[in-house]
Scaffold this active site. Structure first.
Site, mmCIF file in Angstrom:
data_model
loop_
_atom_site.group_PDB
_atom_site.id
_atom_site.type_symbol
_atom_site.label_atom_id
_atom_site.label_comp_id
_atom_site.label_asym_id
_atom_site.label_seq_id
_atom_site.Cartn_x
_atom_site.Cartn_y
_atom_site.Cartn_z
ATOM 1 N N HIS A 1 -17.880 -28.193 -11.129
ATOM 2 C CA HIS A 1 -18.288 -29.084 -10.035
ATOM 3 C C HIS A 1 -17.842 -28.542 -8.672
ATOM 4 O O HIS A 1 -18.254 -29.032 -7.627
ATOM 5 C CB HIS A 1 -17.690 -30.471 -10.308
ATOM 6 C CG HIS A 1 -18.023 -31.511 -9.287
ATOM 7 N ND1 HIS A 1 -19.303 -31.736 -8.828
ATOM 8 C CD2 HIS A 1 -17.231 -32.408 -8.646
ATOM 9 C CE1 HIS A 1 -19.276 -32.728 -7.939
ATOM 10 N NE2 HIS A 1 -18.037 -33.135 -7.808
ATOM 11 N N ARG B 1 -7.686 -34.215 -1.377
ATOM 12 C CA ARG B 1 -6.832 -33.091 -0.980
ATOM 13 C C ARG B 1 -6.531 -33.190 0.502
ATOM 14 O O ARG B 1 -7.443 -33.323 1.317
ATOM 15 C CB ARG B 1 -7.542 -31.782 -1.307
ATOM 16 C CG ARG B 1 -6.661 -30.577 -1.111
ATOM 17 C CD ARG B 1 -7.277 -29.388 -1.819
ATOM 18 N NE ARG B 1 -6.584 -28.174 -1.510
ATOM 19 C CZ ARG B 1 -6.919 -27.004 -2.025
ATOM 20 N NH1 ARG B 1 -7.924 -26.907 -2.849
ATOM 21 N NH2 ARG B 1 -6.249 -25.917 -1.701
#
Ligand code: APR
Length: 313
Positions: free
Chosen positions: A176, A83
């Site tokens: 997660h 990201r």
């Protein structure tokens, strides 16, 4: 004779390949990347440690050549983009979903019997995507998140207790992501002694909080996501599958009513053997743990919704 392919020769993929090779978990390992030369270069670098570390796994690197992956028993998928600043969650999911889907199609053309280990983030959503689009039996799709988060949980517990991490038992279930994972402190133990008997409630809460932001802490320090622990966690999981060890490790798998959830892939303890994940271990969660698990499922489901909106699943 066993063969492993690792897709993506970046930090995580190359480290997975390095640990798998040095532990001789396969006879042959193919590292594949879309970026020209990177997989070739890293595989030669790994092979040049063979004389020093005394292993016999043969590692080769290729640029986008799926024919070289033919007949793999297990394929690890790490390809994707991290990201970037300013990028929305939807953009990240969109880009990585496209990559993971096309990689999976290519992989299965050449290795239809492979077990897939998904590492690309957001991992719970990428695992769900693979379950929904690959037409593989669900037990052959394993998301690697909980094994890593549990290793981090043991690291923080070991520091709080001043004991070796290898002497500890502890599982992280749920998503997660740093707000979705659930370090199960009630089940954590030091050689059978519940850690709740050894830690103050404040220290235990701190261990849980540190575990949940374990990945983010490293990203802030390194400027990118971590690779040593992800590589080692991947290798533990791969070893249990290829050597049919039947170890219990928390992994992201497709749920069909277990833990009260369906149509989602989420982290739960599973038995790992030659058929992939072979059984889900059903912990008896108390009301607050179950509520946290349901909340985690809601958050992951809202990310999965992006796949449907983009018509990827
Ligand atoms: N096919 C093959 N390789 C690809 C493709 C593709 N379609 N798209 C990207 N790649 C490769 C990139 O060229 C790069 O070498 O994937 C690699 C990713 O490596 P890094 O950017 O170093 O990322 P890394 O830190 O290894 O993380 C990989 O694992 O933990 C997760 O969040 C992390 O999703 C990320 C993944």
């Amino acid at each position: 004779m066993s063969k492993i392919t690792v897709i993506g020769a970046g930090n995580v993929g190359a480290t997975c390949a390095d640990v798998i090779a040095s532990r001789e978990l396969a006879d042959e390992l193919v590292l594949l990347d879309i970026k020209k030369g990177i997989a070739e270069g890293k595989s030669i670098d790994i092979m040049q440690t063979a004389a020093l570390r005394e292993f016999n796994t043969r590692v080769t690197g290729v640029t986008d050549d799926y024919a070289a992956t033919e007949g793999s028993d297990l394929v690890v998928i790490t390809s994707g983009i991290p990201r970037k600043p300013g990028m929305t969650r939807e953009e990240l999911i969109g880009t990585n979903a496209g990559i993971v889907k096309s990689v999976t199609e290519n992989v299965l053309k050449h290795s239809p019997k492979a077990i897939l280990v998904v590492i690309s983030n957001p991992m719970d959503t990428m695992t769900y995507l693979t379950v929904k689009t690959s037409s593989l039996p669900a037990n052959r799709i394993i998301g690697m998140g909980g094994t890593l988060d549990s290793a981090r949980f043991k690291y923080y517990l070991s520091r709080a207790l001043n004991v070796p991490a290898s002497e500890l038992q502890g599982f992280v279930i749920g998503g997660h992501g740093d707000t979705t994972m659930i370090p199960l402190i009630r089940f954590a133990a030091y050689n059978g002694i519940p850690v709740s008997e050894l830690l103050t409630p404040e220290t235990a809460a701190q261990v849980v909080a540190d575990t949940m932001k374990g990945g983010a802490t490293l990203t802030a320090l390194l400027g990118t996501s971590a690779w040593y622990a992800p590589g080692a966690a991947c290798a533990s999981l791969v070893e249990s599958v290829l050597r049919d060890q039947k170890r219990v490790l928390p992994c992201c798998v497709s749920l069909n009513g277990e833990y009260g959830q369906s149509d989602i892939a989420l982290g739960v303890p599973v038995v790992l053997g030659k058929n992939g994940w072979e059984k889900i271990i059903d912990y008896k969660l108390d009301a607050s743990e179950q509520a946290a698990f349901n909340k985690s499922a809601d958050a992951v489901r809202s990310m999965n919704k992006v796949l449907a909106e983009m018509k990827v699943v």
